[in-house]
Write a protein that holds these residues in place. Structure first.
Motif, PDB file in Angstrom:
ATOM      1  N   GLU A  83      56.434 -21.596  -5.050  1.00 60.46           N
ATOM      2  CA  GLU A  83      56.639 -20.634  -3.960  1.00 60.46           C
ATOM      3  C   GLU A  83      57.603 -19.524  -4.339  1.00 60.46           C
ATOM      4  O   GLU A  83      57.451 -18.375  -3.902  1.00 60.46           O
ATOM      5  N   SER A  87      56.305 -15.835  -3.734  1.00 56.75           N
ATOM      6  CA  SER A  87      57.026 -15.010  -2.760  1.00 56.75           C
ATOM      7  C   SER A  87      57.682 -13.810  -3.430  1.00 56.75           C
ATOM      8  O   SER A  87      57.819 -12.741  -2.817  1.00 56.75           O
ATOM      9  N   ARG A 323      48.554 -12.188   0.961  1.00 53.19           N
ATOM     10  CA  ARG A 323      49.875 -12.304   1.587  1.00 53.19           C
ATOM     11  C   ARG A 323      50.579 -10.950   1.653  1.00 53.19           C
ATOM     12  O   ARG A 323      51.326 -10.685   2.602  1.00 53.19           O
ATOM     13  N   ASP A 328      52.558 -13.587   5.130  1.00 58.13           N
ATOM     14  CA  ASP A 328      52.720 -14.814   4.343  1.00 58.13           C
ATOM     15  C   ASP A 328      52.022 -15.999   4.995  1.00 58.13           C
ATOM     16  O   ASP A 328      52.462 -16.507   6.031  1.00 58.13           O
TER      17      ASP A 328
END
Length: 399
Positions: A83, A87, A323, A328
């Motif tokens: 992640e 991200s 995303r 997200d």
């Protein structure tokens, strides 16, 4: 003390052979392509083979499948989607979508590739231009052209790199690359630079090192030139019932998306497939077999694979693009704990499947879709629940 005298005897021998190869083998081809002696000497002055690079074959030895997998794109699927990595790309992509909105709109209008896709590739390849790309490209490409497992391919790349310098696109000093020989913010190999790099900011030079706009336009041109279908998505995460075999995976086993739906394959969102997609062809993708999320992908997914020949890479780009564009939302499915196998173990299993008549796409130690579905077919024929992914028991049974 000379450089050669400071090296172990074996390395001295390789270095001597490399210098002979440069002058007697590579230079005549470079000269035939219009490269001057001055450019050639500047590129290879002080360069010796880098024996720390992966996938090398020492002169006089035969190629063997590496024991360890060096490329993250072909490792454990779940690790690739950590992640913090996803991200970082998605957050960075959203901020740059605002900063570069006008330029992105113009590029999308010209090439038909969505901005989210371009930003995701840019972020994954070079951290939006912030990644350290430290290697001497001529050292990397020269070494690989001389002694890599795919030296014919790298020969074309090192000749293209020399042409780049000869044509004035870039200086020798600026030719920094990854360990695989990829250049600049979009991480183009030299042949891709010569074919697809774009001067989008109009300054007379396609600058994939310093220009964000040129970088994004060059990525878009690459994808458009490889067949990106404007207006189609890249794919959808789905739920695949047990009645649908994981061995149906692959770009050569496509069905209309409406037919997949009729078989019980549903979007994880609960929404139906868009009408314009349902009428067209889609393909099952299960990159970890039954131990991870599943997808119905479109031909655009395989265009992303042309950028980097890895299912995980193409999936990362599509997922990150979603995303960036829509907010997200993580995968609904989770990545299972797949066995930690050596690449050489997987190659041994692949050879076992080949002996039984299965097409695994080559015994290279990389579990691509042909290997995954061959596993599933073998499991089904032997009374086992198909998982379509290698594990230690399969290696013992088939290796």
């Amino acid at each position: 003390m000379s450089f050669l005298a400071a090296l172990p005897a074996s390395a001295q021998n390789v270095t001597s052979q490399f210098q002979t190869w440069l002058q007697n083998d590579l230079w005549p081809d470079a000269r035939a392509r219009g490269v001057s002696q001055e450019t050639f000497n500047a590129a290879f002055g002080g360069v010796s083979p880098n024996l720390k690079l992966p996938d090398l074959v020492m002169p006089g030895q035969s190629s063997q499948t590496p024991k360890v997998q060096h490329q993250a794109e072909f490792g454990a699927p779940g690790n690739y989607f950590a992640e913090n990595i996803v991200s970082g790309v998605t957050g960075g992509g959203r901020s740059r979508a605002g900063q570069l909105g006008q330029a992105l709109g113009a590029i999308e209008g010209r090439f038909g590739v969505p901005s989210g896709i371009l930003l995701a590739i840019w972020g994954r390849e070079s951290g939006f231009g912030n990644a350290n790309i430290p290697h001497n490209a001529f050292e990397v490409l020269g070494t690989k052209a001389f002694m890599a497992t795919r030296k014919d391919m790298f020969r074309e790349e090192v000749l293209a790199a020399l042409e780049m310098v000869q044509r004035g696109h870039v200086s020798v000093a600026a030719m920094k690359s990854s360990w695989a020989g990829a250049l600049g913010q979009p991480q183009f190999l030299p042949t891709s630079y010569l074919k697809y790099a774009v001067d989008a900011d109009g300054n007379g030079r396609a600058d994939i090192w310093g220009s964000q706009v040129d970088t994004l336009a060059s990525i878009a041109n690459y994808l458009a030139s490889h067949g990106w279908v404007k207006g189609r998505d890249w794919g959808f995460e789905v739920t695949v019932p047990e009645s649908v075999s994981c061995a149906l995976e692959g770009p050569d086993r496509g069905k209309r998306i409406s037919d997949w739906a009729a078989m019980g394959v549903t979007r994880v969102s609960g929404r139906p497939f868009p009408d314009h997609e349902a009428r067209q062809e889609g393909f099952l993708l299960m990159p970890a077999g039954r131990s991870g999320p599943a997808f119905i992908v479109t031909p655009n997914f395989y265009v992303l694979k042309d950028y980097n020949e890895s299912d995980l890479y193409a999936l990362f780009v599509g997922h990150a693009a979603d995303r960036i564009t829509y907010g997200d939302r993580r995968f609904a499915g989770s990545w299972g704990q797949v066995a930690k196998l050596y690449r050489s173990d997987i190659a041994a299993m692949q050879r076992g499947l080949e002996r039984l008549g299965y097409d695994v796409g080559g015994a290279d130690g990389l579990p691509g879709f042909r290997t995954r579905r061959s596993i599933g077919e073998w499991q089904a024929r032997n009374g086992r629940a198909p998982t379509c992914f290698p594990d230690a028991e399969l290696v013992r049974a088939l290796g």
